[in-house]
Design an enzyme around this catalytic site. Sequence first.
Site, mmCIF file in Angstrom:
data_model
loop_
_atom_site.group_PDB
_atom_site.id
_atom_site.type_symbol
_atom_site.label_atom_id
_atom_site.label_comp_id
_atom_site.label_asym_id
_atom_site.label_seq_id
_atom_site.Cartn_x
_atom_site.Cartn_y
_atom_site.Cartn_z
ATOM 1 N N LYS A 99 0.865 -1.176 0.000
ATOM 2 C CA LYS A 99 0.000 0.000 0.000
ATOM 3 C C LYS A 99 0.904 1.228 0.000
ATOM 4 C CE LYS A 99 -3.826 2.131 2.621
ATOM 5 N NZ LYS A 99 -4.719 2.016 3.803
ATOM 6 N N SER A 123 -9.737 2.355 3.046
ATOM 7 C CA SER A 123 -8.810 3.071 2.182
ATOM 8 C C SER A 123 -7.828 2.163 1.440
ATOM 9 C CB SER A 123 -8.005 4.054 3.033
ATOM 10 O OG SER A 123 -7.159 3.356 3.924
ATOM 11 N N SER A 128 -10.179 0.014 7.180
ATOM 12 C CA SER A 128 -9.537 0.180 5.870
ATOM 13 C C SER A 128 -8.899 -1.075 5.291
ATOM 14 C CB SER A 128 -8.483 1.288 5.940
ATOM 15 O OG SER A 128 -9.103 2.542 5.872
#
Lengths: 483, 485
Positions: free
Chosen positions: B76, B155, B179
Amino acid sequence: MQWDIVIGLEIHVQLATKTKIFSGSSTAFGAEPNTQASAVDLAMPGTLPVPNEQAFRYAVMFGLAVNAEIGRRSVFDRKNYFYPDLPKGYQTTQLDHPIVGPGFVDVDLADGSSKRVRIHHAHLEEDAGKSLHEDFHGMTGIDLNRAGTPLIEIVTEPDMNSAEEAVAFAKKLHSLVSSIGICDGDMSQGSLRFDVNISLKRKGSDELGTRTETKNLNSFRFMEQAIAHEVERQMDILEDGGRIIQETRLYNGERDESRSMRSKEEANDYRYFPCPDLLPVVIDDAFIESARDLLPELPDERKARFKKRYGLNDYDARLLSDDARMATFFEETASHGKDAKLAANWVLGEFSARLNADDKTVVQAPITGKQLGQLVARIADNTVSSSGAKKVFEALWNGDGGNADAIIEAQGLKQVSDTGALEQMVDEVLAGMPDQVAQYQQETDPKKQKKMLGGFMGPLMKASKGQGNPKLFNEILLKKLNH
Amino acid sequence: MHNKSVAELSRELESGKISSVELTREFLDRIKAEDGQYNSFITVTEDKAMADAKAADEQRAAGQASVWTGVPFAHKDIFCTNGVATTAGSKMLANFVPPYDATVTANFRAAGAVCLGKTNMDEFAMGSSNESSFFGPVTNPWGLSNGQKRVPGGSSGGSAAAIAARLVPAATATDTGGSIRQPAALCGVTGLKPTYGRVSRYGMIAFASSLDQGGTMARTAEDNALMLNVMAGFDPKDSTCVDRAVPDYTATLNEPLKGLRIGLPKEYFSDQLNPAMEQQVRNAVKEYEKLGATVKEVSLPHAKLAIAAYYVIAPAEASANLSRFDGVRYGYRCEDPQDLNDLYTRTRAEGFGGEVKRRILVGTYALSAGYFDAYYLKAQKVRRLIQQDFINAFKEVDVLMSPVSPSPAFVQGEKTSDPVTMYLEDIFTIAVNLAGVPAMSVPAGFVDGLPVGLQIIGNYFEEARLLNAAHQFQQVTDWHQKLPQ
């Protein structure tokens, strides 16, 4: 109108840790800009603070030295404001749970009295970097070497009532943090910085006036001047019927001027909240005891010992004990000097005067305590007169020839203490001054007699080429004249 | 090969059937060919990946391979990668190349894994749909057949979409309020948010420090275990990281579930839950009963306060955490600043997106003099009550099960105009972060052709139990193996 002055201090003390409070960067002063700033100090994304155990130990040592409670659960908070030399946009500090709680310091004043100044608390925090406004052609340079240097901020109660008291306290605090080794004490490098809160109230009134804060005073002289200046400024306003505005002021020592930096209304809302990157630090008994073990003798303890062990009076004991290096020098002198009181007189007298005249500190002195002690020993055993000793001291200071004995020998400063020789000189001098002898013997007022005795000493010292022991001369004179 | 799990790929590499160079090439080609429609990557580090793959093959040839040596994966774009742009999905950091690795990044590097690039995310991890990224929204590989583009959740939507689309077998992710779990659920993959303090946060760009936790995402529970083996552990660079022994999370995957006590929090089966979703979750729980687990209803009485408390605490911490983005030292700086104030205001006005600004404003407000007690302190009190709810529940049961999100993946743009509707996406996930306990999202069925996730919540540091429960479920179901059309 009569006014009482009320003063409280906030003191930022840079702790002498090798590395910063939340990173492993060096804290050494004077490096090239930004060479001692790591990713953590630069507040790079994702970096996190890790507390420096030594900073906690030093803070606890301070707490113990000022008789304070130690905060058993120490919590860091974020104080939020934007400034270019504050990389994270917040300062990590302590608001509600500081490491050092209430304590006190007893300060000796010049008139011999003692004043207790209470410590409200002291907390750990990180220093900011520096903004450099010169040499950048309308721009500002940022040096983050200092960012993250550990500080304790010490906050006193408003217990001081004059510039003299405030400066005496500041000096005492300076000597304290230096002598316990938690701060290098170098004020010219900003190792100690004083903020002074001042207000005036009507004489005898219990109601405190509005205070102002004068920030960042980094010498005792400026501090004294700034307080005098601010007291006068407030007094003028109040006596003209005006009101004091709560504000932060900056004092310019060069010009003896101050100006408002910001008023209370302009003050930031710092939005303090507990720092979620740092867990509360629990200080246990073992940690406190380990810090206590590291504490050297404190100035107050030393003063008491000097009085007891060396028989010094309070004033001399204080002057000699306040500064650890001066105290060490004195003890070395005393140990070689046979007479501790005489050693104290010489350290505080001739030696201190010479340091002042040459603008030197104790450690910079060209003579050692041992050298001075050896000289003191020769004064004590009458080998050299005090006037002769001054000559020896001068020679030692200038580095002319090793120890006191060698100089006394070389310069022929040895006192004549041979009673037979001295008696012969007295007989000769008295024989040459029959009128004065008669006058003396007819005089009935002992005070006048004493004065007349001095009239014989000059010729006697001259006859002995300055080497006659004045004390013995005196004794012999009295014996002969009172027949 | 791209349909295989990390465990399988590792065995293929070990057997010599394929090299890391070939495998890495295959995944890079897939990203090149397919990611145009998903936008799941912000940065693809092709050259670096190929060089790392070559080194991994050499290491394996030298007999020094770990399970991860030569296995492709992605980070990420919130984890700092030395020498590779790390943006946090923001214009503010679009040009930021960190000169250091996050601890998580360093751990994968040390394990020999081959990072293909950095996955897309909501800006500074603030969002539940991956629509707040400066680098454009991510499209969910599921639900494309009916012509509508759906969100992958957020997210960590880039990581979830990339795994669902078989562009990588695994990716790191982070979870502050859901997330990891919500995008895993919406994309039909398996994700784990560990206990707060289990995985180092050093080098993971902060959103809300007391809630952020790095975690794992892959198709199978076993792969999540392999990831956690690399990620978990004490880090002296993170003071909130817990110094506690790390078990081998794969060692207990095959423990039988007989006697496992499951609690169903009644507050998480409310009328806000899509009934078809609820049915899928209840069906999954039935599978567990078949495996020998017992089920009872439990209560998390303060769970309903979680969203309100979270949207005070998280923005408050964020408002301070994001102060460092000031245009002075790195990242975006506005053109021609006139003075310091202009530098600050324009840099931050231009560099941050709308959702980030909204949260900075909310957080600043909550911490302001006069409001602090009513908002921040009150929210912290609620947080303690919620923690206590979980502690109490785990006195009665071993794990809690619930839905992950109230509805399946929604259409892009559907909720962007109403932040509160968007915030409610995390209604079942947020309390877990406030309590700090670990939780997983496991594929558990479909509604209207869209994946549904089962949330399994465990007691502090019981990641092994969660992975065991998820793995056993995946031995008797194949939801996690389904491919988007």
